[in-house]
Design an enzyme around this catalytic site. Structure first.
Site: not given
Ligand code: NAD
Length: 470
Positions: A220, A254
């Site tokens: 997502e 998002c």
């Molecule tokens: P992110 O990808 O930076 O982090 C998401 C999660 O991934 C966190 O728990 C983080 O600790 C973990 N993570 C970080 N590095 C990782 C790695 N190397 N391997 C595995 N996991 C890792 O995203 P964010 O900044 O927390 O969220 C913002 C983004 O999420 C935006 O792009 C937004 O559009 C998207 N988003 C999408 C939805 C949806 O339902 N489609 C909902 C909310 C947010």
């Protein structure tokens, strides 16, 4: 850090992983619907009994008002729990098919089975909703879950870990807190399914790790949701919806309308109405209010502040560097080729861009990555249909924003760069289970022609009797 013995800050150890593996076999039993409903009830109790603590944590992390946090985090979870409890029995019934053919008289049923242990990795922007929404569907069909919440909403993450430890047995549901290094180590473990919500960049890492072990995955991700307002439907209600949807959670949704494309003939009127609406919602000095949301960390704040320089500020633009807050801002006359034109904004800045020719605009939007949703405000049916058919996105919403995503009656997910796999409501029941065909032979004897050695005329006979044989 995770060691062979476990995640140190949460005392997770390998025996819990093994317990999850055992559960994978045990909980394929369809008679356990009552037990699963009890788990959902437990989750409901966790949310309702600790409502004020949860709202306070969300405020500390992101400055959310209690009303906004309740509506966008707790309420949607409670609705989803209600939906699952109502529909689980029906959905769970195996679908029976009988086949009466000469070669294969049989009874076939298609059953839904849980995958087993599911890793949920969630982001910071709706830290409660997005950690628990997948869990509801996953538990409903008999899986166990590990949640790795975002380190950038630490109060909510800590509280969630504490509450889940209190309410749930660790072989059913566990929270593992930590940063990206913890997430990286978790990806090494033998999950049966990974559900990731977050950025495209990290989603790609997760996808690759899952592919290495043939683990099914849902991604997502984010995107740049266009919002087109044509010349036929500019009303106060329309502007109110757009401004609300954009600045909800300080623009960190998002599915927020990312950029508004307004027909040239109503451009100035739209801008004036948008400013009026911002004043009505947030007052003349929004940053004086404690409930104006903030960016969770410095780099994110700086990225949004940088966007402010990529056009002319029509309204707003004041910032509070100490609290990492930016007031609702309208940006116009965007500088050509600026990152704000193609990167997801994910902050309280609303670029408003005039257009004259709809098909030219649609062709330009086609060059961007596929977003989660396309928004259109129009009374012209043809315009709506045209945009719906020409642009790809996970959802299409006419004359409304955000609300398409909060109903358990419709599935939620992206397409292309905004991700794949869908959940919410019955889509969650489907996505967190696999269909298993159970075939029972009813024919007590064998049709000898099915077996070798074959005679010279057998191929002709097969052709002739194909319809009755198979
Ligand atoms: P992110 O990808 O930076 O982090 C998401 C999660 O991934 C966190 O728990 C983080 O600790 C973990 N993570 C970080 N590095 C990782 C790695 N190397 N391997 C595995 N996991 C890792 O995203 P964010 O900044 O927390 O969220 C913002 C983004 O999420 C935006 O792009 C937004 O559009 C998207 N988003 C999408 C939805 C949806 O339902 N489609 C909902 C909310 C947010």
């Amino acid at each position: 850090m995770i060691t062979k013995a476990g995640v140190s800050d949460n005392k997770i150890n390998w025996s819990i992983i093994q317990q999850h593996q055992k559960r994978r076999v045990a909980d394929s039993d369809h008679s356990k619907t009552t037990e699963r409903k009890q788990l959902l009830e437990l989750l409901r109790m966790l949310l309702t009994e600790n409502e004020s603590e949860l709202l306070a944590a969300l405020h500390k992390d992101l400055g959310k008002s209690a009303e906004e946090a309740y509506a966008s985090e707790l309420a949607v979870l409670l609705q989803e729990i209600d939906f699952m409890k109502r529909h689980l029995n029906n959905w769970q019934q195996p679908k029976k098919k009988h086949q009466i053919k000469l070669g294969s008289m049989s009874k076939t049923t298609v059953e839904h089975h849980p995958y087993g242990s599911i890793l949920v990795i969630s982001p910071w922007n709706y830290p409660l909703q997005l950690a628990l929404m997948p869990v509801i569907g996953a538990l409903a069909v008999g899986n166990s879950c590990f949640i790795k919440p975002s380190e950038f909403a630490p109060e909510t993450a800590k509280l969630l870990a504490k509450l889940i430890e209190t309410y749930f047995s660790p072989d059913v549901l566990v929270v593992v807190n930590g940063d990206s290094s913890v997430a990286t180590e978790l990806l090494e473990l033998p999950w049966d399914f990974i559900f990731f919500t977050g950025s495209k960049k990290v989603g790609t890492i997760v996808h690759r790790a899952a592919a290495n072990k043939q683990i099914p995955v849902v991604l997502e991700l984010g995107g740049k949701n266009p919002c087109i307002v044509d010349e036929t439907n500019l009303t106060k209600a329309v502007v109110q919806r757009i401004i609300w949807g954009k600045f909800l959670n300080a623009g960190q949704s998002c599915i927020a309308p990312d950029t508004i494309y307004v027909h040239q003939t109503i451009y100035l009127q739209f801008l004036q109405m948008a400013v009026e609406q911002i004043k009505l919602f947030y007052g003349l000095h929004p940053l004086e209010k404690a409930t104006i949301g903030r960016m969770p960390y410095e780099k994110q704040y700086e990225k949004i502040v940088d966007f402010l320089k990529q056009g002319s500020i029509y309204y707003g633009g004041n910032v509070d560097a100490e609290q990492k807050r930016i007031e609702p801002t309208i940006l116009i006359d965007i500088t050509a080729r600026s990152p704000i034109l193609y990167e997801e904004i994910f902050g309280p800045i609303l670029p408003v861009i005039p257009y004259t020719n709809l098909s030219k605009l649609v062709n330009e939007l086609k060059r961007l990555d596929d977003p989660l949703v396309t928004y259109v405000f129009s009374k012209n049916k043809k315009n709506g249909e045209y945009i719906k058919d020409k642009l790809r996105s996970g959802a299409f919403s006419l004359n409304q924003v955000i609300l398409h995503a909060i109903s358990s009656d419709s599935s939620f997910g992206g397409v292309g760069a905004s991700g794949f796999g869908r959940y919410h409501g019955s889509a969650s029941l489907d996505v967190f289970s696999y269909e298993r065909t159970v075939y029972t032979n009813l024919l007590p004897f064998n049709i000898q022609k099915q077996y070798p050695p074959y005679q010279s005329n057998d191929l002709n006979l097969l052709r002739k009797w194909r319809r009755w044989l198979f």
